[in-house]
Design an enzyme around this catalytic site. Sequence first.
Site, mmCIF file in Angstrom:
data_model
loop_
_atom_site.group_PDB
_atom_site.id
_atom_site.type_symbol
_atom_site.label_atom_id
_atom_site.label_comp_id
_atom_site.label_asym_id
_atom_site.label_seq_id
_atom_site.Cartn_x
_atom_site.Cartn_y
_atom_site.Cartn_z
ATOM 1 C CD GLU A 132 51.543 3.908 11.475
ATOM 2 O OE1 GLU A 132 52.381 3.084 11.075
ATOM 3 O OE2 GLU A 132 51.730 5.135 11.408
ATOM 4 C CD GLU A 137 52.926 7.162 15.320
ATOM 5 O OE1 GLU A 137 53.756 7.179 14.397
ATOM 6 O OE2 GLU A 137 52.507 6.114 15.834
HETATM 7 C C1 GAL Z 1 54.798 4.979 12.517
HETATM 8 C C2 GAL Z 1 54.549 4.064 13.679
HETATM 9 C C3 GAL Z 1 55.425 4.391 14.854
HETATM 10 C C4 GAL Z 1 56.838 4.557 14.400
HETATM 11 C C5 GAL Z 1 56.912 5.613 13.338
HETATM 12 C C6 GAL Z 1 58.322 5.842 12.839
HETATM 13 O O1 GAL Z 1 54.368 4.399 11.342
HETATM 14 O O2 GAL Z 1 53.207 4.124 14.096
HETATM 15 O O3 GAL Z 1 55.355 3.358 15.796
HETATM 16 O O4 GAL Z 1 57.291 3.341 13.937
HETATM 17 O O5 GAL Z 1 56.121 5.227 12.258
HETATM 18 O O6 GAL Z 1 58.864 4.757 12.174
#
Ligand code: GAL
Length: 657
Positions: free
Chosen positions: A142, A294
């Site tokens: 990110e 994700e």
């Molecule tokens: C995303 C990140 C993950 C995890 C997730 C939940 O932004 O890429 O590593 O932190 O949020 O907080």
Amino acid sequence: MYVGVDYYPEHWERKRWATDAKLMKQAGFNVVRLAEFAWVFLEPEEGRFEFEWLDEALAVLRKNGISAILGTPTAVMPAWCARKYPETLALQKDGTRTVWGVRKNNCFSSGAYRLLSERITRAMAEHFADTPNVIGWQTDNEFGHPVCYCPSCREEFQGWLKQKYGTLAELARAWGTHFWGHRVGRWDEVTIPVDGGSHNPGAGLDWQRFFSSLNVRFQRDQVRILRDLCPKHFVTHNFMGLFSDLNYYDLAEDLDFVTWDNYPVWGKPEVRYRSSSAADVTRGLKRKNFWIMEQTAGPGGWGSFGRNPWPGEIRGVAYQQVAHGADGMIWFRWRTCTAGREQYWHGLLQHDGRPLRRYREAAETARELHKLAPLLEGTTVKTDVAMIYDYDSIWALRLQPGFGQNDYHNALHRYYDALQRAGVSVDMVKPGADLSAYKAVFAPDLHVLPDPVARALSDYVAKGGVLVTDCRTGVKDETNLCHARTLPGLLSDALGIAIEEYESIPDGLEFGVKAKTGFAGDGTAVHYADWVTPKGAEVLAGYEHWHLKRFAAFTRNNFGKGAGFYVGAVVKEPAFYDALVAAVLKTARVRPVLRPPEGVETTVRAGRGRRLLFLINHNETPTAVSVPAGKRELLTGKTTGKELALDRFGVAVIRLR
Ligand code: GAL
Ligand code: ZN
């Protein structure tokens, strides 16, 4: 089709790994993302590498038919890095260094950090190039943070400006430094515009571009190594949808395809148009389908956590993305970690590691997606409508919104949501993109409008396109100077209007907007009103307040073979935008497959002679949809009647052709 989870073997004892992999396999998962925060476990001391644990984890996964995407682990610097090279820690606005022990806190112009990043990337690439189940890489994690104000960043900024403008005279012209006597006599006198509210707007816009370019360069350094050493692997990055501190078009350029991280389950259930538009932006970055790196797997939160995805929501949220062009689905995360800042960011498995409801729902989705995969192959969202999505305008408006409530994404969503409600999908395109394939183009809040882009838009209308623009469009040029022209500048002919005056509408004041014959959108102007004088355009709506009675609020102009619509005010009622979209679609002769009932989202993915209609029910109640009869619904295998009943959070995929 790749479906799987973000997995952190380093969080668990080795003896658990086989159980994890077996459960993943049973769920139909065939991919994991690994290691993006594991730098210190891979390089415990500078220059000493330990890959054995990851080799073993990969071997366990491989035995279960699971492939892996490896993260270059540069989003979290090891403690030794901060100790040995304190300058790698970003300098904050107040002049203090960020403190080690968080993540994303490195300076991107630090030579030491860039070298260390290259070294771990190279070491990993060399080591894993031929590991059979490694299929690709995610760069860092990110990108977008932090902004660093250190002397090295300042120097690089000065160099970047010199490269861009060549001479100090040109810099002075571009930024308009005759104002407040802000002319500099040497490049090293240029400062970082730390105060977005006081510094020169041209400097502010260039600083944002520079910050973006630092991230792009950092990624490019890694990509070069990965391409060189791992030619068989793909390279991607996990983007953040509508996050807009970076120019995502630039960040996407070096990648094979783009992925993004989607966390939409928060408040009450509703149509998650922000996840739809984010998907469309993501698909637009390379004009190509994307993956979810994700995906929401459970309640999220760092201190307190949010709502649990209710039964059906994990599946619905995933399908929403497939409907908008996702070709891969990876849930974050596999198992909820017992330690660290994200103890409450829940995965498919709870802390106890048992495969329960959320696991079962993801598994069901995975099985369905594998079944759909052959039909999805070669298809992408097909639509006649595009929207221009522009980072320069976002940034310029952040520095100076003009009217206080002028938020780019809110503006975009006034039209976007109405289009979705009408059953019409949107391709997001960058300014200057070829628009000839589209019957209608929306350009909301296109605040920064370089002359070539304005001319191309005008040309698009002349040749038969239908263009929709709105207030504060074309105010600025590419250096963030105001155009010295009567608005809407070079779009005046295409839109058939002149705007000699305008005003912000303070809170507490509202002006009625009255539709004229032929248009059905009465409403209320809030926040802002252009005093629009028609110069050939037809007035579709005017103002009711005495001081605005002479002026138009919403116009339509025939120009060449096409038409230009202009919306001069922010109208409070969504129904106004529904009427507007109906008028635009009629002019452009765009007809959606169906108009979905409230709370139901629809898209069409087409290609290779197939047309697949997706229906996603965001309602917590079952909802009936009128659909084309006699077609096959692919998830149930049943033939459609005239009406299809969607469960709460239910999904249907109808093969139209
Ligand atoms: C995303 C990140 C993950 C995890 C997730 C939940 O932004 O890429 O590593 O932190 O949020 O907080
Ligand atoms: Zn720095």
